[in-house]
Design a protein around this motif. Structure first.
Motif, PDB file in Angstrom:
ATOM      1  N   UNK A 149       0.840  -1.210   0.000  1.00 35.11           N
ATOM      2  CA  UNK A 149       0.000   0.000   0.000  1.00 35.11           C
ATOM      3  C   UNK A 149       0.869   1.251   0.000  1.00 35.11           C
ATOM      4  N   UNK A 150       1.884   1.276   0.857  1.00 37.03           N
ATOM      5  CA  UNK A 150       2.771   2.440   0.911  1.00 37.03           C
ATOM      6  C   UNK A 150       3.551   2.571  -0.394  1.00 37.03           C
ATOM      7  N   UNK A 151       3.975   1.433  -0.955  1.00 38.36           N
ATOM      8  CA  UNK A 151       4.683   1.459  -2.238  1.00 38.36           C
ATOM      9  C   UNK A 151       3.822   2.036  -3.350  1.00 38.36           C
ATOM     10  N   UNK A 152       2.553   1.669  -3.372  1.00 38.91           N
ATOM     11  CA  UNK A 152       1.636   2.225  -4.382  1.00 38.91           C
ATOM     12  C   UNK A 152       1.482   3.730  -4.228  1.00 38.91           C
ATOM     13  N   UNK A 153       1.337   4.176  -2.994  1.00 40.75           N
ATOM     14  CA  UNK A 153       1.212   5.615  -2.746  1.00 40.75           C
ATOM     15  C   UNK A 153       2.506   6.335  -3.116  1.00 40.75           C
ATOM     16  N   UNK A 154       3.647   5.726  -2.786  1.00 42.96           N
ATOM     17  CA  UNK A 154       4.940   6.319  -3.127  1.00 42.96           C
ATOM     18  C   UNK A 154       5.103   6.397  -4.640  1.00 42.96           C
ATOM     19  N   UNK A 155       4.645   5.372  -5.347  1.00 39.81           N
ATOM     20  CA  UNK A 155       4.700   5.378  -6.812  1.00 39.81           C
ATOM     21  C   UNK A 155       3.898   6.530  -7.397  1.00 39.81           C
ATOM     22  N   UNK A 156       2.738   6.808  -6.806  1.00 37.29           N
ATOM     23  CA  UNK A 156       1.917   7.934  -7.291  1.00 37.29           C
ATOM     24  C   UNK A 156       2.622   9.263  -7.046  1.00 37.29           C
ATOM     25  N   UNK A 157       3.281   9.376  -5.898  1.00 38.37           N
ATOM     26  CA  UNK A 157       4.008  10.613  -5.592  1.00 38.37           C
ATOM     27  C   UNK A 157       5.147  10.807  -6.588  1.00 38.37           C
ATOM     28  N   UNK A 158       5.895   9.744  -6.842  1.00 39.73           N
ATOM     29  CA  UNK A 158       7.006   9.848  -7.779  1.00 39.73           C
ATOM     30  C   UNK A 158       6.492  10.152  -9.185  1.00 39.73           C
ATOM     31  N   UNK A 159       5.399   9.523  -9.577  1.00 38.91           N
ATOM     32  CA  UNK A 159       4.808   9.798 -10.884  1.00 38.91           C
ATOM     33  C   UNK A 159       4.450  11.267 -11.008  1.00 38.91           C
ATOM     34  N   UNK A 160       3.868  11.830  -9.969  1.00 35.58           N
ATOM     35  CA  UNK A 160       3.517  13.249  -9.983  1.00 35.58           C
ATOM     36  C   UNK A 160       4.763  14.125 -10.045  1.00 35.58           C
ATOM     37  N   UNK A 161       5.808  13.756  -9.286  1.00 37.51           N
ATOM     38  CA  UNK A 161       7.050  14.542  -9.315  1.00 37.51           C
ATOM     39  C   UNK A 161       7.623  14.556 -10.722  1.00 37.51           C
ATOM     40  N   UNK A 162       7.689  13.389 -11.348  1.00 40.27           N
ATOM     41  CA  UNK A 162       8.274  13.316 -12.688  1.00 40.27           C
ATOM     42  C   UNK A 162       7.399  14.045 -13.697  1.00 40.27           C
ATOM     43  N   UNK A 163       6.095  13.751 -13.693  1.00 40.50           N
ATOM     44  CA  UNK A 163       5.185  14.320 -14.689  1.00 40.50           C
ATOM     45  C   UNK A 163       4.995  15.820 -14.519  1.00 40.50           C
ATOM     46  N   UNK A 164       4.833  16.272 -13.275  1.00 40.01           N
ATOM     47  CA  UNK A 164       4.450  17.659 -13.033  1.00 40.01           C
ATOM     48  C   UNK A 164       5.610  18.594 -12.709  1.00 40.01           C
ATOM     49  N   UNK A 165       6.749  18.055 -12.257  1.00 37.94           N
ATOM     50  CA  UNK A 165       7.841  18.927 -11.829  1.00 37.94           C
ATOM     51  C   UNK A 165       9.099  18.752 -12.683  1.00 37.94           C
ATOM     52  N   UNK A 166       9.504  17.502 -12.932  1.00 38.13           N
ATOM     53  CA  UNK A 166      10.764  17.260 -13.645  1.00 38.13           C
ATOM     54  C   UNK A 166      10.601  17.446 -15.152  1.00 38.13           C
ATOM     55  N   UNK A 167       9.558  16.870 -15.743  1.00 38.67           N
ATOM     56  CA  UNK A 167       9.427  16.857 -17.195  1.00 38.67           C
ATOM     57  C   UNK A 167       9.105  18.215 -17.829  1.00 38.67           C
ATOM     58  N   UNK A 168       8.282  19.073 -17.232  1.00 39.18           N
ATOM     59  CA  UNK A 168       8.030  20.366 -17.891  1.00 39.18           C
ATOM     60  C   UNK A 168       9.303  21.188 -18.149  1.00 39.18           C
ATOM     61  N   UNK A 169      10.223  21.336 -17.180  1.00 43.09           N
ATOM     62  CA  UNK A 169      11.445  22.083 -17.513  1.00 43.09           C
ATOM     63  C   UNK A 169      12.280  21.393 -18.593  1.00 43.09           C
ATOM     64  N   UNK A 170      12.329  20.066 -18.570  1.00 46.78           N
ATOM     65  CA  UNK A 170      13.071  19.362 -19.620  1.00 46.78           C
ATOM     66  C   UNK A 170      12.406  19.597 -20.970  1.00 46.78           C
TER      67      UNK A 170
END
Length: 145
Positions: free
Chosen positions: A24-45
């Motif tokens: 359960x925690x891994x799934x939630x962590x995966x969603x957080x990482x997905x959001x970080x990559x999609x919403x924070x890391x990828x737009x500047x790239x």
């Protein structure tokens, strides 16, 4: 009812519950990482590579076939969506690095605890038993004769 009782015992073991919590925690962590990559890391790239949305990067193998009106798709396009792949690889790298750092911290704390335990004052030697004292006295008497 025997099967239900066995299942209940299995499900209530600590290992199974720990595994469930981890998933359960891994799934939630995966969603957080997905959001970080999609919403924070990828737009500047995307801005750095010319203002392209990263998920839109693809190589079209076969173009879509449209109806005469241009609104209805008769055959969808076939494309290699390498932007999504790169985004997924970045998510994996962030998760793997995070897990690496957590395990590294846990190992460091474990080694520190072991070091503190080994540096603790050594246990005093146990006092000799009555038999040992008696045997020592006998040995000393035999030496002196």
């Amino acid at each position: 009812m025997g099967l239900m009782k066995e299942f209940k015992e299995f499900a209530m073991r600590g290992n199974v519950i720990d595994l469930a919590v981890g998933v359960i925690i891994g799934g939630a962590f995966g969603k957080i990482v997905n959001s970080i990559v999609t919403d924070i890391v990828m737009p500047p790239i995307g801005v750095l590579i010319g203002g392209v949305k990263f998920g839109d990067l693809k190589h079209v193998l076969v173009s879509a076939v449209m109806d005469d009106d241009g609104k209805t798709v008769l055959k969808p396009e076939v494309s290699v969506n390498y932007g999504n792949f790169i985004q997924t690889v970045l998510e994996f790298l962030i998760i793997a690095f995070s897990i690496f750092m957590v395990i590294k911290a846990m190992n460091r704390m474990s080694n520190l605890r072991k070091k503190q335990e080994s540096e603790a004052a050594p246990a005093p030697e146990p006092l000799p038993t009555k038999e040992e004292i008696l045997l020592t006295e006998i040995r000393d008497l035999l030496k002196n004769k």
